[in-house]
Design a protein around this motif. Sequence first.
Motif, PDB file in Angstrom:
ATOM      1  N   CYS A 259      53.122   9.578  27.248  1.00  0.00           N
ATOM      2  CA  CYS A 259      51.886   9.858  26.523  1.00  0.00           C
ATOM      3  C   CYS A 259      50.960  10.598  27.479  1.00  0.00           C
ATOM      4  O   CYS A 259      50.809  10.190  28.637  1.00  0.00           O
ATOM      5  CB  CYS A 259      51.229   8.554  26.067  1.00  0.00           C
ATOM      6  SG  CYS A 259      49.535   8.787  25.498  1.00  0.00           S
TER       7      CYS A 259
ATOM      8  N   CYS B 211      47.740   7.904  28.226  1.00  0.00           N
ATOM      9  CA  CYS B 211      47.909   6.656  28.977  1.00  0.00           C
ATOM     10  C   CYS B 211      49.109   6.679  29.912  1.00  0.00           C
ATOM     11  O   CYS B 211      49.334   5.723  30.649  1.00  0.00           O
ATOM     12  CB  CYS B 211      47.993   5.467  28.017  1.00  0.00           C
ATOM     13  SG  CYS B 211      49.494   5.460  27.016  1.00  0.00           S
TER      14      CYS B 211
ATOM     15  N   CYS C  94      49.201   7.330  19.532  1.00  0.00           N
ATOM     16  CA  CYS C  94      50.080   6.740  20.545  1.00  0.00           C
ATOM     17  C   CYS C  94      50.230   5.244  20.265  1.00  0.00           C
ATOM     18  O   CYS C  94      49.260   4.542  19.990  1.00  0.00           O
ATOM     19  CB  CYS C  94      49.504   6.964  21.939  1.00  0.00           C
ATOM     20  SG  CYS C  94      50.339   6.009  23.221  1.00  0.00           S
TER      21      CYS C  94
ATOM     22  N   CYS D 184      48.191   3.351  23.428  1.00  0.00           N
ATOM     23  CA  CYS D 184      46.751   3.474  23.693  1.00  0.00           C
ATOM     24  C   CYS D 184      45.975   3.953  22.467  1.00  0.00           C
ATOM     25  O   CYS D 184      44.760   4.128  22.539  1.00  0.00           O
ATOM     26  CB  CYS D 184      46.493   4.391  24.882  1.00  0.00           C
ATOM     27  SG  CYS D 184      46.891   6.119  24.551  1.00  0.00           S
TER      28      CYS D 184
ATOM     29  N   SER E 216      45.515   6.717  21.308  1.00  0.00           N
ATOM     30  CA  SER E 216      44.877   8.038  21.351  1.00  0.00           C
ATOM     31  C   SER E 216      45.658   8.991  20.445  1.00  0.00           C
ATOM     32  O   SER E 216      46.854   8.814  20.209  1.00  0.00           O
ATOM     33  CB  SER E 216      44.807   8.563  22.781  1.00  0.00           C
ATOM     34  OG  SER E 216      46.106   8.823  23.249  1.00  0.00           O
TER      35      SER E 216
HETATM   36 ZN   LIG Z   1      49.078   6.578  25.051  1.00  0.00          ZN
END
Ligand SMILES: [Zn+2]
Length: 261
Positions: free
Chosen positions: A37, A40, A62, A65, A67
């Motif tokens: 990712c 993260c 993700c 995380c 995001s």
């Molecule tokens: Zn992530």
Amino acid sequence: MIALFVFLFGISIGSFLNVIVFRTALSETIVKGRSKCLSCKHSLCTKDLIPVFGYLFLKGKCRYCQSKISWQYPLVEFLTGLVFLAFYFKYHFGIAIGFPVEGFDILLLLARDWIAVSVLLLIFIYDLRYSYILDRFTIPTIILVLLLNLWLGLSVSSLILGAVVIGGFFLVQYFVSKGKWVGGGDIRMGVLMGCLLGFRDGVAALFLAYVLGALVGLGLLATKRANRETEIPFGTFLSFTTLLMLFLGKWVIEWYLALFV
Ligand SMILES: [Zn+2]
């Protein structure tokens, strides 16, 4: 059934193109380690990496995380699948291609086009995002498509003339402007266009790129999303019109010539 396989093959290549774009930009080596990712840095599991479907399954976020994952990933994958399929159909249905080929050469022709469109898509995305046309994309492709085209029996003089004229067109601008109007990457892109399309279709692609670039530029100015100083990523337009001429070349030329009859 073969069509489905071609499409899945295309989206897998698209997935690989995404990896190349991001890892090249981060100057990591292509094969180093598992995909992570970008936010993260958590390693991604196999089912997250399934082209298009992984993105849909994760709803664009993700797993670790939350995001947002760039929508560029599934879009590029899907488009690559479509383009691969389009070129497959072109030869499958024996659509006129402008010069005689048969048997094994049809496969070579399809391979040439798949390689070329993969690189053109790479250049398209990379120039759009980072405003560079990288030699590591253009130069190996120039050599490869030139060899394939010579094997397939395309006119040598047309290929060389195309490379010299289109590459030279950018070379002159490069020298006149001392590298301000165009970059060295544009010169290599011009050579690639000539070696891939030959003189006639290559020059048509160049011309179309200027028309399209002007239209998009005016559109951006009119909607105030750009000003006169905004740089237009010209490699993006060149790769798009080159792809278009690779697919539609014969028809575009016939349509254009018909305007004068
Ligand atoms: Zn992530």
